[in-house]
Design a protein around this motif. Sequence first.
Motif, PDB file in Angstrom:
ATOM      1  N   MET A 164      -5.000 -46.245  35.170  1.00 34.49           N
ATOM      2  CA  MET A 164      -4.203 -47.431  34.872  1.00 34.49           C
ATOM      3  C   MET A 164      -3.107 -47.014  33.891  1.00 34.49           C
ATOM      4  O   MET A 164      -3.311 -46.129  33.056  1.00 34.49           O
ATOM      5  N   ASP A 165      -1.963 -47.668  33.976  1.00 35.29           N
ATOM      6  CA  ASP A 165      -0.861 -47.307  33.094  1.00 35.29           C
ATOM      7  C   ASP A 165      -0.046 -48.558  32.776  1.00 35.29           C
ATOM      8  O   ASP A 165       0.340 -49.297  33.692  1.00 35.29           O
ATOM      9  N   THR A 166       0.206 -48.806  31.496  1.00 36.39           N
ATOM     10  CA  THR A 166       1.028 -49.937  31.069  1.00 36.39           C
ATOM     11  C   THR A 166       2.274 -49.409  30.381  1.00 36.39           C
ATOM     12  O   THR A 166       2.183 -48.630  29.430  1.00 36.39           O
ATOM     13  N   ALA A 167       3.431 -49.836  30.873  1.00 34.80           N
ATOM     14  CA  ALA A 167       4.717 -49.476  30.268  1.00 34.80           C
ATOM     15  C   ALA A 167       5.375 -50.753  29.765  1.00 34.80           C
ATOM     16  O   ALA A 167       5.595 -51.685  30.542  1.00 34.80           O
ATOM     17  N   VAL A 168       5.694 -50.809  28.457  1.00 33.40           N
ATOM     18  CA  VAL A 168       6.250 -52.001  27.832  1.00 33.40           C
ATOM     19  C   VAL A 168       7.750 -51.807  27.638  1.00 33.40           C
ATOM     20  O   VAL A 168       8.180 -50.878  26.952  1.00 33.40           O
ATOM     21  N   TYR A 169       8.540 -52.702  28.253  1.00 30.99           N
ATOM     22  CA  TYR A 169       9.995 -52.593  28.236  1.00 30.99           C
ATOM     23  C   TYR A 169      10.635 -53.803  27.571  1.00 30.99           C
ATOM     24  O   TYR A 169      10.167 -54.936  27.743  1.00 30.99           O
ATOM     25  N   ASP A 170      11.699 -53.547  26.824  1.00 35.09           N
ATOM     26  CA  ASP A 170      12.602 -54.607  26.417  1.00 35.09           C
ATOM     27  C   ASP A 170      13.574 -54.805  27.577  1.00 35.09           C
ATOM     28  O   ASP A 170      14.302 -53.877  27.944  1.00 35.09           O
ATOM     29  N   ILE A 171      13.590 -56.008  28.159  1.00 36.47           N
ATOM     30  CA  ILE A 171      14.331 -56.222  29.400  1.00 36.47           C
ATOM     31  C   ILE A 171      15.836 -56.102  29.190  1.00 36.47           C
ATOM     32  O   ILE A 171      16.539 -55.436  29.970  1.00 36.47           O
ATOM     33  N   ALA A 172      16.357 -56.739  28.149  1.00 34.84           N
ATOM     34  CA  ALA A 172      17.812 -56.769  27.944  1.00 34.84           C
ATOM     35  C   ALA A 172      18.405 -55.377  27.766  1.00 34.84           C
ATOM     36  O   ALA A 172      19.449 -55.046  28.336  1.00 34.84           O
ATOM     37  N   ARG A 174      16.787 -52.505  28.526  1.00 31.72           N
ATOM     38  CA  ARG A 174      16.171 -51.573  29.477  1.00 31.72           C
ATOM     39  C   ARG A 174      15.516 -50.389  28.765  1.00 31.72           C
ATOM     40  O   ARG A 174      15.445 -49.279  29.303  1.00 31.72           O
ATOM     41  N   LYS A 175      15.055 -50.631  27.572  1.00 29.52           N
ATOM     42  CA  LYS A 175      14.460 -49.586  26.743  1.00 29.52           C
ATOM     43  C   LYS A 175      12.938 -49.613  26.858  1.00 29.52           C
ATOM     44  O   LYS A 175      12.309 -50.663  26.710  1.00 29.52           O
ATOM     45  N   LEU A 176      12.346 -48.440  27.130  1.00 32.25           N
ATOM     46  CA  LEU A 176      10.900 -48.303  27.100  1.00 32.25           C
ATOM     47  C   LEU A 176      10.447 -48.293  25.648  1.00 32.25           C
ATOM     48  O   LEU A 176      10.816 -47.404  24.883  1.00 32.25           O
ATOM     49  N   LEU A 177       9.636 -49.280  25.254  1.00 31.48           N
ATOM     50  CA  LEU A 177       9.188 -49.371  23.871  1.00 31.48           C
ATOM     51  C   LEU A 177       7.970 -48.480  23.624  1.00 31.48           C
ATOM     52  O   LEU A 177       7.950 -47.704  22.680  1.00 31.48           O
ATOM     53  N   PHE A 178       6.976 -48.612  24.481  1.00 30.67           N
ATOM     54  CA  PHE A 178       5.816 -47.714  24.398  1.00 30.67           C
ATOM     55  C   PHE A 178       5.013 -47.855  25.690  1.00 30.67           C
ATOM     56  O   PHE A 178       5.237 -48.774  26.478  1.00 30.67           O
ATOM     57  N   ARG A 179       4.083 -46.954  25.898  1.00 30.34           N
ATOM     58  CA  ARG A 179       3.249 -46.981  27.087  1.00 30.34           C
ATOM     59  C   ARG A 179       1.855 -46.479  26.731  1.00 30.34           C
ATOM     60  O   ARG A 179       1.667 -45.793  25.707  1.00 30.34           O
ATOM     61  N   ALA A 180       0.897 -46.818  27.579  1.00 36.40           N
ATOM     62  CA  ALA A 180      -0.477 -46.394  27.324  1.00 36.40           C
ATOM     63  C   ALA A 180      -1.219 -46.250  28.651  1.00 36.40           C
ATOM     64  O   ALA A 180      -1.150 -47.153  29.494  1.00 36.40           O
ATOM     65  N   PRO A 181      -1.914 -45.128  28.861  1.00 34.26           N
ATOM     66  CA  PRO A 181      -2.704 -44.940  30.077  1.00 34.26           C
ATOM     67  C   PRO A 181      -4.176 -45.285  29.834  1.00 34.26           C
ATOM     68  O   PRO A 181      -4.625 -45.429  28.691  1.00 34.26           O
ATOM     69  N   GLY A 182      -4.911 -45.409  30.920  1.00 33.10           N
ATOM     70  CA  GLY A 182      -6.365 -45.557  30.857  1.00 33.10           C
ATOM     71  C   GLY A 182      -6.961 -44.905  32.085  1.00 33.10           C
ATOM     72  O   GLY A 182      -6.419 -45.049  33.194  1.00 33.10           O
ATOM     73  N   VAL A 183      -8.046 -44.173  31.928  1.00 32.07           N
ATOM     74  CA  VAL A 183      -8.649 -43.459  33.057  1.00 32.07           C
ATOM     75  C   VAL A 183     -10.140 -43.739  33.123  1.00 32.07           C
ATOM     76  O   VAL A 183     -10.769 -44.119  32.128  1.00 32.07           O
ATOM     77  N   SER A 184     -10.698 -43.560  34.306  1.00 26.94           N
ATOM     78  CA  SER A 184     -12.138 -43.688  34.481  1.00 26.94           C
ATOM     79  C   SER A 184     -12.576 -42.829  35.653  1.00 26.94           C
ATOM     80  O   SER A 184     -11.778 -42.509  36.543  1.00 26.94           O
ATOM     81  N   ASN A 185     -13.852 -42.457  35.639  1.00 26.73           N
ATOM     82  CA  ASN A 185     -14.446 -41.713  36.743  1.00 26.73           C
ATOM     83  C   ASN A 185     -15.834 -42.285  37.001  1.00 26.73           C
ATOM     84  O   ASN A 185     -16.668 -42.340  36.094  1.00 26.73           O
ATOM     85  N   VAL A 186     -16.061 -42.731  38.228  1.00 20.42           N
ATOM     86  CA  VAL A 186     -17.360 -43.289  38.621  1.00 20.42           C
ATOM     87  C   VAL A 186     -17.984 -42.340  39.622  1.00 20.42           C
ATOM     88  O   VAL A 186     -17.408 -42.049  40.674  1.00 20.42           O
ATOM     89  N   LYS A 187     -19.175 -41.843  39.295  1.00 19.68           N
ATOM     90  CA  LYS A 187     -19.892 -40.923  40.169  1.00 19.68           C
ATOM     91  C   LYS A 187     -20.759 -41.721  41.144  1.00 19.68           C
ATOM     92  O   LYS A 187     -21.663 -42.452  40.726  1.00 19.68           O
ATOM     93  N   GLY A 188     -20.476 -41.602  42.447  1.00 12.69           N
ATOM     94  CA  GLY A 188     -21.259 -42.313  43.452  1.00 12.69           C
ATOM     95  C   GLY A 188     -22.450 -41.501  43.912  1.00 12.69           C
ATOM     96  O   GLY A 188     -22.418 -40.280  43.936  1.00 12.69           O
TER      97      GLY A 188
END
Length: 272
Positions: A164-172, A174-188
């Motif tokens: 998962m990845d969230t990118a936070v932008y100021d729209i006016a 067009r500046k990327l303010l910050f971003r944050a990823p998230g990962v997971s692994n599920v063993k079946g």
Amino acid sequence: MLLSGCTGMQTRAKSSVVDYLYPEGLNSAVEPSVPVLTLPVAVGIAFVPEQGPHTRSGINWVGQYNSNELTEKDKTDLLNRVADHFKSLEFVSHIEIIPTAYLRAEGSFANLEQIKSMFGVDVVALVSYDQIQFTDEGFLSLSYWTLVGAYMVSGERNDTNTLMDTAVYDIASRKLLFRAPGVSNVKGRSTPVNLSEELRVDSKNGFEMATDDMIVNLDSQLQNFRDKVKESPEQYQVVHSANYSGGGAVSWLELLLLSLVMVHYRWFRRSR
């Protein structure tokens, strides 16, 4: 036997902030301007549109589009979990959960301007994901291209890898303010009899676990962004609306401490 060792099947569902904002490629991106953040800010949060079927060529390799992609209800539930962490912030006025239907594939910043007008938001948090499920052994891996580079994750039989990845932008601006990823692994551990059912369960668990990891990273990245605003005022302009009484680039506590230091300094100078 050697060829069968490279055989594999994977299903995949994905969306991409890069493809949504920069359909012509990152090299064609417009240079952002200095953002002017008027506190408190109105924040929108949305999943970017999914991409179509993804395939990859290789010896005895089969790729197929994942039928377990997120439903609109799934997206709303996950976005509400992320939004709960923004609602408590004093510099956020309100948060709008924006349905994916309002975002066009490859809509770029022109689409975000429409979102800004329709929902009255200043800043938007764009959430994307890439989930891959391996149903056989082989030399298979997940490669997801983000704004800062590629993530590579290898897989084994019945693994479910989610980013998962969230990118936070100021729209006016067009500046990327910050971003944050998230990962997971599920063993079946499923047998072929109930494989399809378990993959659906693993898919849902993978999204939830990756969201939890992303929320933790959002907290730390948000704090880093606040520090960056204080340290680099030439890159970010922060102004307060008339009805705002919270903290900004400098909090009320910091102002109070600064005032006490100045009073003490003046008293010390006069006493000498």
